[in-house]
Design an enzyme around this catalytic site. Structure first.
Site, short mmCIF file in Angstrom:
data_model
loop_
_atom_site.label_atom_id
_atom_site.label_comp_id
_atom_site.label_asym_id
_atom_site.label_seq_id
_atom_site.Cartn_x
_atom_site.Cartn_y
_atom_site.Cartn_z
N CYS A 1 -14.39 -21.79 -48.93
CA CYS A 1 -14.69 -21.12 -47.44
C CYS A 1 -13.70 -21.87 -46.40
O CYS A 1 -12.80 -22.06 -46.34
CB CYS A 1 -15.95 -20.80 -47.55
SG CYS A 1 -16.60 -20.41 -46.00
N ASP B 1 -12.56 -9.29 -49.29
CA ASP B 1 -13.09 -10.14 -48.14
C ASP B 1 -12.79 -9.82 -46.90
O ASP B 1 -11.76 -9.42 -46.34
CB ASP B 1 -12.35 -11.61 -48.52
CG ASP B 1 -13.00 -12.68 -47.79
OD1 ASP B 1 -13.61 -12.42 -46.42
OD2 ASP B 1 -12.71 -13.98 -48.01
N HIS C 1 -15.84 -12.22 -50.17
CA HIS C 1 -15.70 -13.63 -49.78
C HIS C 1 -16.87 -14.50 -50.68
O HIS C 1 -17.84 -13.97 -51.10
CB HIS C 1 -16.04 -13.94 -48.19
CG HIS C 1 -15.78 -15.26 -47.77
ND1 HIS C 1 -14.44 -15.77 -47.67
CD2 HIS C 1 -16.54 -16.09 -47.59
CE1 HIS C 1 -14.46 -17.04 -47.12
NE2 HIS C 1 -15.83 -17.24 -46.98
#
Length: 291
Positions: free
Chosen positions: A170, A227, A259
């Protein structure tokens, strides 16, 4: 010196004029508040049997920051992997990733890279984390702290930093790309769903897509096709720029993965791409000398 490193040195010089106090002096216990409740049915817990694992202190240019370090209890020196936190800081999931790597024979270390800006572990939502902490973390500070983590590992006598890798998730996935453009001693990098393009700020002056020509190590990018925060078009843009610059970059896009598909404690977890990505990480490190 690359333009990126020149920018970072300039920012580092500015930061030196107004040094920040380290406000996070110890790591969070458990999981960050913003990710509660934890999906206990899927959360993976790696024990510390056969490991030396726990919180350590890393000396930086302006004090000490906390970090989590895990390595095999005997033997060494071990190949070294920097683990870069999610947006939620060094909480239990990142510690567990360090232990997983240690079980594979690595010296894994995850420095708390928000230590001067604030404690995200107690913040209840992502918007507050971004507004009050993440937006205030300079890229130059992060690069320097990762360098300090490498120096800490080397000084321990248990880490072979000539076999240096990095992985991150991330927020940390973006940082992986930046560090691959920063450290010529890096052997290999694995970025999990790290943002590649977007708005820049004085504290975050470059995106990964701007840095393809400056990459100093092979990078494996692991991304989710579903995502919503990272358009596939930016992945294609990064792939094109890496190819044009003659850089060794490989991208895997899992079509239906969202994600944070590796985050086994969250609803976003997807077992098949998470396990495949972990297998690819190990192979990438072996292929490029981090083993």
């Amino acid at each position: 010196m690359s333009a990126f490193d020149a920018d970072l040195r300039s920012l580092a010089g500015q930061a030196a004029l107004s040094r920040r106090t380290v406000v996070v002096t110890s790591l969070a216990t458990g999981f960050a508040m913003a990710v509660q409740p934890i999906a206990a049915q899927t959360a993976i817990t790696t024990d510390a049997n056969g490991l030396e694992a726990g919180e350590v202190r890393i000396a930086t240019q302006d004090g000490e920051i906390p970090a989590y370090r895990a390595m095999p209890a005997t033997g060494g020196p071990f190949p070294t992997v920097l683990v870069v936190q999610e947006i939620f800081g060094v909480h239990e999931h990142i510690k567990d990733v360090c232990r997983r790597l240690a079980k594979l024979g690595y010296f894994a270390v995850a420095p708390e890279l928000y230590a001067r800006q604030g404690n995200v572990a107690t913040m209840p939502d992502v918007q507050q984390i971004v507004r009050e902490v993440v937006s205030k973390v300079p890229d130059a500070q992060v690069m320097a702290d990762l360098d300090a983590a490498v120096a800490f590992a080397k000084a321990s006598g248990k880490a072979d930093t000539a076999r240096l890798g990095i992985t991150g998730f991330c927020w940390g996935g973006r940082i992986v790309w930046l560090y691959a453009a920063h450290n010529p001693g890096l052997r290999a990098a694995v970025a999990w769903y790290g943002r590649l393009a977007g708005e820049t700020t004085p504290l975050m002056p470059k995106n990964p897509v701007d840095l393809a020509p400056a990459l100093k190590a092979p990078v494996l990018g692991l991304y989710g096709g579903a995502d919503q925060g990272i358009p596939v078009s930016t992945i294609e843009q990064m792939k094109t720029r890496c190819q044009a610059a003659g850089k060794t970059c490989e991208f895997v896009v899992y079509p239906d993965a969202p994600h944070a598909f590796h985050a086994d404690y969250r609803p976003s977890y997807r077992s098949e791409p998470a396990h495949d990505g972990w297998r690819r990480l190990q192979a990438w490190f072996r292929q490029h000398g981090v083993a």
